[in-house]
Write an enzyme that holds these catalytic residues in place. Structure first.
Site, mmCIF file in Angstrom:
data_model
loop_
_atom_site.group_PDB
_atom_site.id
_atom_site.type_symbol
_atom_site.label_atom_id
_atom_site.label_comp_id
_atom_site.label_asym_id
_atom_site.label_seq_id
_atom_site.Cartn_x
_atom_site.Cartn_y
_atom_site.Cartn_z
ATOM 1 N N ASP A 318 11.914 -5.849 9.063
ATOM 2 C CA ASP A 318 12.978 -6.220 10.013
ATOM 3 C C ASP A 318 12.476 -7.073 11.343
ATOM 4 O O ASP A 318 11.457 -7.183 11.900
ATOM 5 C CB ASP A 318 13.778 -5.355 10.493
ATOM 6 C CG ASP A 318 12.702 -4.154 10.600
ATOM 7 O OD1 ASP A 318 11.995 -4.059 11.239
ATOM 8 O OD2 ASP A 318 13.271 -3.046 10.201
ATOM 9 N N THR A 320 12.230 -5.979 14.192
ATOM 10 C CA THR A 320 11.513 -4.819 15.056
ATOM 11 C C THR A 320 10.204 -5.159 15.292
ATOM 12 O O THR A 320 9.598 -4.402 15.793
ATOM 13 C CB THR A 320 12.403 -3.247 15.122
ATOM 14 O OG1 THR A 320 11.841 -2.612 13.938
ATOM 15 C CG2 THR A 320 13.715 -3.558 15.196
#
Length: 371
Positions: A318, A320
């Site tokens: 993802d 992050t």
């Protein structure tokens, strides 16, 4: 998408109605005892990994091993001990699997997001320090800079900045005011507050992530080479029983051999049909791969994971980037035009002393302090 939804469901904390606790008094000792007796206590989650006994038994009692154990028992019954060398191959193959799984088990048992041993709790109007495992739902605890949040909570008084990178992957400092939710596993960067615990123990956010990280899904099927070898072994195993019976009957009845000689001769013929050496070579190759990955700080749950990784073209993460490391290092310095001239070593010393004096608890300041 289905896999993501299932993962989110596993880690999602249980929602309960929020009932504010008196800020001045906190919970009474009787109330805390009642919640502890009801199971609303911050007990660490137990590891879902197999026990050492289960690991040993699951690696010994396999279809592959059972065939050789039966042959070995038959040879021992015939006192043909010099034909038992093939058991060394089986023992080696089994030992590789056991050692790898036990090593993985020990590493997984050390995996936890909660490391804070004590917390300051308010009970019956008094502030006291207790072990975090003794905290219960609706306890009021005081948090300050450097503290780790031991369970999910709601800010009741004061304000803090927290770092949730351990649970969300985001390293930004997030301001939390009264009414805001706090996630277990996060760290307080600055400020102080009084918060009320809402989800403790297994229900907390950090416990859900820890359980998901430790969980090992066993499908009962291997992949790639091991699956092909296992399938081949099933086919051979199905044919071995009638074939062995026919060989023993032929040698005893048609050739006039004794039962002992017939069994020994049949066992030798059957052993030549089973690719035990190839099975061992594949296990050794996978074990070597595990060792090489461990040097890169990668934990392998099962040997078959190596083949899965070998067939992976793209790893999706993802935004992050939680698969990365947030560590920083100073690699060089550039002077600002017009600034006083000084050596890089002297400038680095000044910056290091400055960062150490500030005592900042973020990756940038730690990197500057260590330059």
């Amino acid at each position: 998408m289905k896999l993501f939804k299932k993962k989110a469901k596993e880690t999602a904390p249980t929602q309960r109605p929020f009932v504010p606790t008196d800020i001045a008094l906190g919970l009474g000792e009787d109330e805390a005892a009642q919640r502890a007796a009801a199971g609303d206590i911050n007990t660490p989650v137990k590891s879902p990994v197999k026990s050492v006994k289960q690991i040993i038994l699951s690696n010994i009692f396999t279809y592959f091993n059972m065939i050789f154990i039966i042959i070995g028992i038959a040879l021992i019954a015939c006192r043909s001990f010099n034909h038992l060398m093939f058991l060394c191959v089986i023992a080696s193959n089994t030992a590789i699997g056991i050692i790898q799984e036990i090593r993985s088990k020990k590493t997984l048992e050390k995996l936890t997001l909660l490391t804070s041993p004590t917390a300051t709790v308010r009970r019956s109007g008094r502030d006291m320090k207790i072990d975090t495992v003794e905290l219960v739902r609706d306890d009021l605890i005081t948090l300050g800079a450097g503290d780790q949040i031991p369970a999910d909570a709601v800010v009741r008084d004061g304000g803090i900045s927290v770092n949730e990178s351990l649970v969300t992957g985001e390293s930004d400092e997030i301001l939390k005011k009264p009414g805001d939710e706090l996630l277990s596993g996060s760290f307080v960067v600055s400020g102080s507050c009084l918060c009320q615990l809402t989800r403790v123990g297994r229900e907390s956010f950090a416990s859900g992530i820890t359980l998901a990280a430790k969980k090992s899904k066993r499908s009962g099927r291997s992949s790639g080479m091991m699956r092909s070898l296992t399938l081949l072994l099933y086919v051979i195993g199905a044919a071995i029983i009638p074939m062995a019976a026919l060989l023993i009957a032929r040698q005893h009845n048609a050739l006039g051999m004794s039962w002992t000689d017939s069994i020994v001769s049949t066992a030798a013929a059957i052993l030549g049909m089973i690719p035990d050496g190839l099975y061992l070579l594949v296990s050794i190759a996978l074990a070597v791969s595990v060792i090489r990955l461990s040097k890169k700080r990668t934990l392998v749950h099962e040997l078959k994971s190596i083949e899965t990784l070998a067939r992976t073209d793209v790893i999706c993460v993802d935004k992050t980037g939680t698969i990365t490391d947030d560590a920083m290092t100073v690699t060089g310095m550039k002077p600002v035009p017009g600034a006083p001239q000084m050596s890089e070593e002297f400038a680095c010393t000044l910056l290091s002393d400055y960062a150490a004096a500030l005592g900042g608890e973020n990756a940038t300041m730690r990197a500057i302090a260590e330059c």
